[in-house]
Write a protein that holds these residues in place. Structure first.
Motif, PDB file in Angstrom:
ATOM      1  N   ASN A 158       7.483  -7.934   2.116  1.00 38.68           N
ATOM      2  CA  ASN A 158       8.058  -6.580   2.192  1.00 38.68           C
ATOM      3  C   ASN A 158       7.465  -5.715   3.295  1.00 38.68           C
ATOM      4  OD1 ASN A 158       9.175  -3.964   0.708  1.00 38.68           O
ATOM      5  ND2 ASN A 158       6.963  -3.681   0.967  1.00 38.68           N
ATOM      6  N   MET A 176       7.612   5.610   5.794  1.00 43.54           N
ATOM      7  CA  MET A 176       8.227   5.059   7.007  1.00 43.54           C
ATOM      8  C   MET A 176       9.147   6.058   7.698  1.00 43.54           C
ATOM      9  SD  MET A 176      10.337   1.532   7.499  1.00 43.54           S
ATOM     10  CE  MET A 176       8.856   0.552   7.588  1.00 43.54           C
ATOM     11  N   HIS A 216       8.589  -8.522  10.869  1.00 48.32           N
ATOM     12  CA  HIS A 216       9.901  -8.652  10.205  1.00 48.32           C
ATOM     13  C   HIS A 216      10.491 -10.054  10.286  1.00 48.32           C
ATOM     14  CE1 HIS A 216      10.472  -4.069  11.105  1.00 48.32           C
ATOM     15  NE2 HIS A 216       9.665  -4.289  10.084  1.00 48.32           N
ATOM     16  N   GLY A 219       6.562  -3.723   6.506  1.00 51.94           N
ATOM     17  CA  GLY A 219       7.480  -3.362   7.585  1.00 51.94           C
ATOM     18  C   GLY A 219       6.939  -2.223   8.421  1.00 51.94           C
ATOM     19  N   GLY A 256       0.808  -1.230   0.000  1.00 45.25           N
ATOM     20  CA  GLY A 256       0.000   0.000   0.000  1.00 45.25           C
ATOM     21  C   GLY A 256       0.832   1.267   0.000  1.00 45.25           C
ATOM     22  N   SER A 267      16.790  -4.922   5.420  1.00 47.55           N
ATOM     23  CA  SER A 267      17.256  -3.534   5.512  1.00 47.55           C
ATOM     24  C   SER A 267      18.762  -3.553   5.677  1.00 47.55           C
ATOM     25  CB  SER A 267      16.611  -2.869   6.730  1.00 47.55           C
ATOM     26  OG  SER A 267      17.215  -1.617   7.005  1.00 47.55           O
ATOM     27  N   LEU A 278      -4.333  -7.901   4.322  1.00 52.77           N
ATOM     28  CA  LEU A 278      -3.612  -9.008   4.958  1.00 52.77           C
ATOM     29  C   LEU A 278      -2.699  -8.457   6.043  1.00 52.77           C
ATOM     30  CD1 LEU A 278      -2.716 -11.998   5.082  1.00 52.77           C
ATOM     31  CD2 LEU A 278      -0.951 -11.441   3.389  1.00 52.77           C
TER      32      LEU A 278
HETATM   33  N1  LIG Z   1      12.196   3.403   3.853  1.00 49.70           N
HETATM   34  C1  LIG Z   1      13.426   3.002   4.183  1.00 49.70           C
HETATM   35  O1  LIG Z   1      14.340   3.830   4.347  1.00 49.70           O
HETATM   36  C2  LIG Z   1      13.722   1.537   4.333  1.00 49.70           C
HETATM   37  C3  LIG Z   1      15.075   1.145   4.413  1.00 49.70           C
HETATM   38  C4  LIG Z   1      15.367  -0.199   4.557  1.00 49.70           C
HETATM   39  C5  LIG Z   1      14.363  -1.144   4.602  1.00 49.70           C
HETATM   40  N2  LIG Z   1      13.059  -0.743   4.526  1.00 49.70           N
HETATM   41  C6  LIG Z   1      12.042  -1.788   4.592  1.00 49.70           C
HETATM   42  O2  LIG Z   1      11.279  -1.738   3.407  1.00 49.70           O
HETATM   43  C7  LIG Z   1       9.976  -2.296   3.656  1.00 49.70           C
HETATM   44  C8  LIG Z   1       8.930  -1.347   3.136  1.00 49.70           C
HETATM   45  O3  LIG Z   1       9.005  -0.141   3.884  1.00 49.70           O
HETATM   46  P1  LIG Z   1       8.649   1.294   3.277  1.00 49.70           P
HETATM   47  O4  LIG Z   1       9.823   2.142   3.494  1.00 49.70           O
HETATM   48  O5  LIG Z   1       8.067   1.158   1.926  1.00 49.70           O
HETATM   49  O6  LIG Z   1       7.570   1.759   4.359  1.00 49.70           O
HETATM   50  P2  LIG Z   1       6.071   2.274   4.225  1.00 49.70           P
HETATM   51  O7  LIG Z   1       5.688   2.676   5.599  1.00 49.70           O
HETATM   52  O8  LIG Z   1       5.957   3.256   3.134  1.00 49.70           O
HETATM   53  O9  LIG Z   1       5.279   0.953   3.790  1.00 49.70           O
HETATM   54  C9  LIG Z   1       5.126  -0.142   4.662  1.00 49.70           C
HETATM   55  C10 LIG Z   1       3.784  -0.799   4.358  1.00 49.70           C
HETATM   56  O10 LIG Z   1       3.679  -1.970   5.176  1.00 49.70           O
HETATM   57  C11 LIG Z   1       2.327  -2.059   5.637  1.00 49.70           C
HETATM   58  N3  LIG Z   1       2.255  -2.884   6.845  1.00 49.70           N
HETATM   59  C12 LIG Z   1       2.689  -2.593   8.101  1.00 49.70           C
HETATM   60  N4  LIG Z   1       2.389  -3.586   8.942  1.00 49.70           N
HETATM   61  C13 LIG Z   1       1.770  -4.543   8.215  1.00 49.70           C
HETATM   62  C14 LIG Z   1       1.241  -5.824   8.518  1.00 49.70           C
HETATM   63  N5  LIG Z   1       1.249  -6.311   9.766  1.00 49.70           N
HETATM   64  N6  LIG Z   1       0.699  -6.540   7.513  1.00 49.70           N
HETATM   65  C15 LIG Z   1       0.659  -6.057   6.258  1.00 49.70           C
HETATM   66  N7  LIG Z   1       1.112  -4.848   5.910  1.00 49.70           N
HETATM   67  C16 LIG Z   1       1.674  -4.110   6.880  1.00 49.70           C
HETATM   68  C17 LIG Z   1       1.933  -0.601   5.897  1.00 49.70           C
HETATM   69  O11 LIG Z   1       0.522  -0.442   5.946  1.00 49.70           O
HETATM   70  C18 LIG Z   1       2.581   0.104   4.706  1.00 49.70           C
HETATM   71  O12 LIG Z   1       1.710   0.194   3.603  1.00 49.70           O
HETATM   72  C19 LIG Z   1       9.912  -2.519   5.171  1.00 49.70           C
HETATM   73  O13 LIG Z   1      10.151  -3.872   5.461  1.00 49.70           O
HETATM   74  C20 LIG Z   1      11.029  -1.632   5.698  1.00 49.70           C
HETATM   75  O14 LIG Z   1      11.502  -2.064   6.944  1.00 49.70           O
HETATM   76  C21 LIG Z   1      12.716   0.574   4.384  1.00 49.70           C
END
Ligand SMILES: NC(=O)c1ccc[n+]([C@@H]2O[C@H](COP(=O)([O-])OP(=O)(O)OC[C@H]3O[C@@H](n4cnc5c(N)ncnc54)[C@H](O)[C@@H]3O)[C@@H](O)[C@H]2O)c1
Length: 267
Positions: free
Chosen positions: A95, A195, A117, A97, A18, A145, A67
């Protein structure tokens, strides 16, 4: 022997689709010709918005699903439902997080972080990997990450749960390769997403080279195409990891200095 993944005509599931990296992965899979993309998120409205952002394709080919990846029963039902409604799942991008818990964090921060995670990936191993193994092929991509290779000084639950994610991904790759399962582990550093929107500006560490989610998704699909395990959209992370492994004491001395600088900047 890992196998490269070509998205055309494949069934691709993306969790956390999303927003941010998950949305970019879903859009990319659709653009590369996936037969069906299932955008899963705990926030169904956000997952639907992702489908709407796929150019000209809000059709029956792609679907949105609510989900919670930390709920084993829901994950098992989602896998069975998708395979029954659409077709066998070729690629699952695990993915979703959360970034929870400043410092040591609360008990709930640990529960949620480990649920999303680590256990989320375990549930795939329990409920999807056996189906893929029966078919003799399948691809899993776990978004961990750079914090799972190095450290995120701001959050112990985030750092430890992401280290667990990397360790679990390596374990899966080593043990299920013979069954035809190829595992990829995506380890970005800063990416411009919801995030970290609040932390990006004016915080210690704000000098991080923040990438666009689209660029990270492009790197991820390149690595999937080659059957690579580790995807480092920030190439400098490979050098940091080498230095950490080569001389842990020296590495930790630097991290301690950084921690003190952060503490005095936020005091
Ligand atoms: N943004 C960064 O700098 C960064 C860096 C390294 C790793 N990551 C990892 O990348 C992945 C995506 O993060 P992002 O940056 O796109 O963040 P984001 O917050 O934009 O997206 C995360 C999505 O995960 C969904 N989510 C959270 N809990 C959930 C659950 N229990 N079940 C299903 N969906 C759930 C949220 O609703 C959201 O849409 C994560 O695992 C994050 O840890 C992000």
């Amino acid at each position: 022997m890992p196998h490269g993944f070509i998205p055309a005509d494949r069934v691709v599931v993306v969790t956390g689709a999303g927003s941010g990296i998950g949305r970019a992965l879903a859009v990319r899979a659709a653009a590369e010709g996936a037969r069906a993309v299932v955008a899963c998120d705990i926030d169904k409205k956000a997952a639907l918005e992702t489908l709407e952002s796929i150019p000209g394709s809000y059709s029956r080919r792609h679907q949105a699903l609510r989900l919670d990846v930390s709920d084993e029963t829901a994950v098992a039902q989602a896998i069975a439902g998708i395979e029954q409604r659409i077709a066998p799942i070729d690629l699952w991008c695990s993915n979703a997080g959360v970034h929870r818990g400043e410092g040591l964090g609360s008990e709930q921060d640990w529960d949620v972080s480990l649920g999303v995670h680590l256990r989320a990936h375990l549930y795939l191993a329990r409920h999807l990997v056996p189906r893929m193994a029966d078919r003799g092929q399948g691809w899993l991509m776990i978004t961990a990450s750079a914090a799972g290779l190095l450290s995120d000084l701001g959050s112990a639950p985030y750092t430890a749960s992401k280290h667990a994610a990397v360790a679990f991904a390596e374990w899966l790759s080593a043990n299920y390769d013979a069954a035809g399962i190829t595992v990829t582990c995506l380890c970005p550093q800063g990416v411009k997403t919801n995030m970290n929107a609040a932390r990006r500006d004016g915080c210690p560490g704000a000098g991080t080279n923040y990438l666009e989610a689209d660029a990270v998704a492009a790197d991820a699909f390149d690595a999937l195409g080659s059957g690579l395990f580790l995807v480092l959209p920030h190439p400098e992370v490979a050098e940091y990891e080498r230095r950490r492994a080569y001389d842990r004491e020296h590495w930790l001395a630097g991290m301690r200095r950084l921690s003190k600088t952060r503490a005095s900047a936020t005091a």
